[in-house]
Enzyme design. Structure first.
Site, short mmCIF file in Angstrom:
data_model
loop_
_atom_site.label_atom_id
_atom_site.label_comp_id
_atom_site.label_asym_id
_atom_site.label_seq_id
_atom_site.Cartn_x
_atom_site.Cartn_y
_atom_site.Cartn_z
CE LYS A 144 -3.92 -3.16 2.60
NZ LYS A 144 -4.60 -3.35 1.32
CE LYS B 187 -11.96 -7.38 2.21
NZ LYS B 187 -10.70 -7.38 1.57
CE LYS C 299 -12.49 -1.81 -1.53
NZ LYS C 299 -11.08 -1.87 -1.36
P1 ATP Z 1 -9.39 -3.03 1.57
O1 ATP Z 1 -10.30 -3.84 2.43
O2 ATP Z 1 -9.02 -1.72 2.12
O3 ATP Z 1 -9.82 -3.03 0.15
P2 ATP Z 1 -7.75 -5.23 1.93
O4 ATP Z 1 -7.42 -5.22 3.36
O5 ATP Z 1 -8.81 -6.15 1.40
O6 ATP Z 1 -8.04 -3.77 1.51
P3 ATP Z 1 -6.13 -5.73 -0.36
O7 ATP Z 1 -4.95 -4.97 -0.78
O8 ATP Z 1 -7.36 -5.46 -1.12
O9 ATP Z 1 -6.41 -5.54 1.18
O10 ATP Z 1 -5.81 -7.29 -0.39
C1 ATP Z 1 -4.53 -7.84 -0.45
C2 ATP Z 1 -4.61 -9.36 -0.37
O11 ATP Z 1 -5.03 -9.75 0.93
C3 ATP Z 1 -5.61 -9.99 -1.35
O12 ATP Z 1 -5.08 -11.21 -1.83
C4 ATP Z 1 -6.81 -10.22 -0.51
O13 ATP Z 1 -7.60 -11.28 -1.01
C5 ATP Z 1 -6.17 -10.60 0.81
N1 ATP Z 1 -7.06 -10.29 1.93
C6 ATP Z 1 -7.53 -9.07 2.26
N2 ATP Z 1 -8.33 -9.15 3.35
C7 ATP Z 1 -8.35 -10.46 3.71
C8 ATP Z 1 -9.00 -11.19 4.75
N3 ATP Z 1 -9.77 -10.56 5.63
N4 ATP Z 1 -8.81 -12.51 4.83
C9 ATP Z 1 -8.02 -13.15 3.94
N5 ATP Z 1 -7.38 -12.54 2.92
C10 ATP Z 1 -7.54 -11.22 2.79
#
Ligand code: ATP
Ligand code: LTN
Length: 338
Positions: free
Chosen positions: A204, A201, A117
């Site tokens: 968001k 992955k 990040k």
């Molecule tokens: P960013 O990528 O913007 O940091 P994010 O989409 O990873 O955000 P978070 O708020 O960091 O979202 O994650 C919330 C939950 O969703 C966490 O438990 C994280 O492990 C899970 N998560 C996020 N992305 C994935 C994914 N691609 N597959 C499975 N679980 C996910």
């Protein structure tokens, strides 16, 4: 958790830093719904984590409601589980400071999420982004939570939480005061990949909006994104072994399996030998069937911010009762005048 005698508790959190997507749903919220019937559950919207990178204040508030509404729309029941905003429970910040004094610089230096990040110019990253995992440990341990449902990407942060709990217990000779929280990661959907790149992955903060299926996407957007998803020219294999080296195909089969409750082998028994021209429409239908109703409920709930605010306020009150008690004990253990 060895030796810890307290009650089994679950805590998890999601950042209000963008729209909720299929990865968040399959990796996290779907588990939240199942666990609420087995454990005492605390589900938080981690707004203090979100501001470790710049957030527009008005948008932050809106997105906080969006995440709370997503929990509700997916089936978390606020009468059973506490749904609240992290900043509404002051004890998180208080314990985080104490944990900043327990965690070691060397531990934080190893955190890969910070490196990802912060990017190349880490001198310009906020200090909060660096100590992010320490606040996460406080989120969990301020409830003495024993179990933490998260996606695979959070594994390292959970290990750090265990290290902090262990060092606190050891340094202050408070054996088994904090549990060593266990991540609940396993299960289909723990790592959903981008639709545009099978090695990244689903996130968001992805720049390409076609990379990500949001819970709010309607049937047309879902079908379009799946149609455009990157694939290879080969037909699907008839066994999971044949998915090796084909990350995009593996991801789509994994999504189908996670939503239908089938293993990869079962999905491939049905679709092996078929091209993506057949598989993609079937997957789009399944995603629409499972996700569109959640999206519709989410839209309805977002139209009622007064209700969402009351859920968060009540949840924060309930969570504070537990968290304040733990922080009071911690203050005493550390040697503050109480
Ligand atoms: P960013 O990528 O913007 O940091 P994010 O989409 O990873 O955000 P978070 O708020 O960091 O979202 O994650 C919330 C939950 O969703 C966490 O438990 C994280 O492990 C899970 N998560 C996020 N992305 C994935 C994914 N691609 N597959 C499975 N679980 C996910
Ligand atoms: N870092 C997590 C969000 C998060 C979290 C938590 C998850 C903050 N505090 C406590 C579980 C428990 C992420 O998903 N990026």
């Amino acid at each position: 958790m060895s030796g810890y005698k307290g009650p089994m508790r679950v805590l998890s959190g999601i950042q209000p830093s963008g729209g909720m997507h299929l990865g968040n749903y399959l990796g996290a919220i779907r588990k939240f719904v199942e666990l609420q019937h087995e454990y005492d559950c605390f589900y938080c919207v981690v707004d203090m984590h979100a501001i470790t990178v710049w957030q527009d204040p008005e948008k932050l508030r809106e997105q906080t409601f969006h995440i709370a509404a997503s929990y509700l729309a997916a089936g978390v029941d606020p009468k059973i589980a506490a749904i609240f905003h992290q900043s509404g429970v002051r004890a998180h910040a208080e314990l985080a400071w104490i944990f900043n004094c327990v965690a070691r610089l060397g531990w934080l230096d190893r955190m890969t999420q910070f490196k990802d990040k912060a990017g190349k110019d880490k001198e310009r990253a906020s200090v909060g982004l660096y100590t992010y995992p320490v606040l996460q440990a406080a989120d969990i341990l301020v409830y003495k939570a024993t179990h933490v449902p998260v996606g695979e990407d959070q594994k390292q942060h959970l290990e750090l939480s265990r290290d902090i709990a262990g060092k606190f217990n050891h340094d202050f000779k408070a054996e088994n005061f904090f549990p060593l929280p266990e991540p609940l990661i396993k299960g289909p959907g723990a790592r959903i990949m981008s639709l545009r790149d099978g090695s990244a992955k689903m996130s968001k903060s992805d720049d390409s909006e076609n990379a990500c299926i949001f819970l709010k996407d309607g049937a047309d957007a879902i079908a379009r994104k799946i149609k455009k998803a990157k694939t290879d020219p080969e037909p699907l294999p008839s066994e999971p072994k044949g998915l090796e080296g084909r990350p995009e195909a593996a991801n789509l089969v994994g999504i189908y399996g996670a939503l239908s409750g089938k293993t990869d082998a079962q999905v491939l028994a049905d679709y092996g030998g078929q091209g993506f021209g057949v598989f993609k429409p079937a997957l789009a239908d399944l995603v629409v069937e499972k996700i569109a109703p959640i999206g519709a409920e989410l839209n309805r709930l977002e139209g009622d911010p007064g209700y969402l605010k009351s859920v968060l306020d009540k949840g924060a009150e309930r969570a504070s009762e537990v968290a304040d008690k733990v922080v009071r004990e911690v203050r005493e253990i550390v040697g503050f005048v109480v």
